[in-house]
Scaffold this motif. Structure first.
Motif, PDB file in Angstrom:
ATOM      1  N   SER A   1       4.252 -15.272  14.251  1.00 47.14           N
ATOM      2  CA  SER A   1       3.040 -16.033  14.527  1.00 47.14           C
ATOM      3  C   SER A   1       3.035 -17.311  13.691  1.00 47.14           C
ATOM      4  O   SER A   1       3.703 -17.384  12.657  1.00 47.14           O
ATOM      5  CB  SER A   1       1.811 -15.192  14.203  1.00 47.14           C
ATOM      6  N   PRO A   2       2.288 -18.328  14.107  1.00 50.68           N
ATOM      7  CA  PRO A   2       2.228 -19.570  13.333  1.00 50.68           C
ATOM      8  C   PRO A   2       1.692 -19.363  11.913  1.00 50.68           C
ATOM      9  O   PRO A   2       2.107 -20.056  10.982  1.00 50.68           O
ATOM     10  CB  PRO A   2       1.280 -20.452  14.141  1.00 50.68           C
ATOM     11  N   VAL A   3       0.791 -18.420  11.730  1.00 52.87           N
ATOM     12  CA  VAL A   3       0.251 -18.142  10.395  1.00 52.87           C
ATOM     13  C   VAL A   3       1.348 -17.593   9.488  1.00 52.87           C
ATOM     14  O   VAL A   3       1.477 -17.995   8.317  1.00 52.87           O
ATOM     15  CB  VAL A   3      -0.929 -17.144  10.486  1.00 52.87           C
ATOM     16  N   LEU A   4       2.165 -16.708  10.020  1.00 53.13           N
ATOM     17  CA  LEU A   4       3.259 -16.135   9.238  1.00 53.13           C
ATOM     18  C   LEU A   4       4.280 -17.207   8.868  1.00 53.13           C
ATOM     19  O   LEU A   4       4.750 -17.259   7.722  1.00 53.13           O
ATOM     20  CB  LEU A   4       3.942 -15.014  10.024  1.00 53.13           C
TER      21      LEU A   4
ATOM     22  N   GLY B   1       3.670 -20.393   8.540  1.00 55.12           N
ATOM     23  CA  GLY B   1       3.026 -21.233   7.538  1.00 55.12           C
ATOM     24  C   GLY B   1       3.070 -20.615   6.158  1.00 55.12           C
ATOM     25  O   GLY B   1       3.330 -21.304   5.162  1.00 55.12           O
ATOM     26  N   CYS B   2       2.816 -19.314   6.059  1.00 57.09           N
ATOM     27  CA  CYS B   2       2.865 -18.635   4.754  1.00 57.09           C
ATOM     28  C   CYS B   2       4.270 -18.666   4.167  1.00 57.09           C
ATOM     29  O   CYS B   2       4.448 -18.906   2.967  1.00 57.09           O
ATOM     30  CB  CYS B   2       2.390 -17.189   4.904  1.00 57.09           C
TER      31      CYS B   2
END
Length: 74
Positions: free
Chosen positions: A43-46, A48-49
């Motif tokens: 996912s984009p959040v993953l 980004g992290c």
């Protein structure tokens, strides 16, 4: 006593039998293929992290190498 089937029912039975052999072999639409191809594993959040952790770690490592202290001095 034997009963005969009407031509309408025979036609529907034939149509159903033809459909039974095609189950699971439907063609995917072009839109569905694009959607499957675009979908990423993360996912984009993953992502980004992970980027934040990598860049942050690299910054701290550069600061450590050049003698800058990341710890506050009192």
């Amino acid at each position: 006593m034997a009963t005969s089937t009407s031509p309408v029912i025979r036609a529907r039975n034939a149509k159903y039998q033809a459909n039974v052999t095609k189950r699971g072999q439907t063609k995917t639409s072009a839109h569905a293929e694009k959607k499957i191809a675009k979908k990423s594993a993360a996912s984009p959040v993953l992502v980004g992290c992970i980027l934040l952790m990598l860049c942050g770690g690299a910054i701290f490592e550069v600061l450590r190498l050049f003698g800058a202290s990341t710890e506050p001095t009192f």
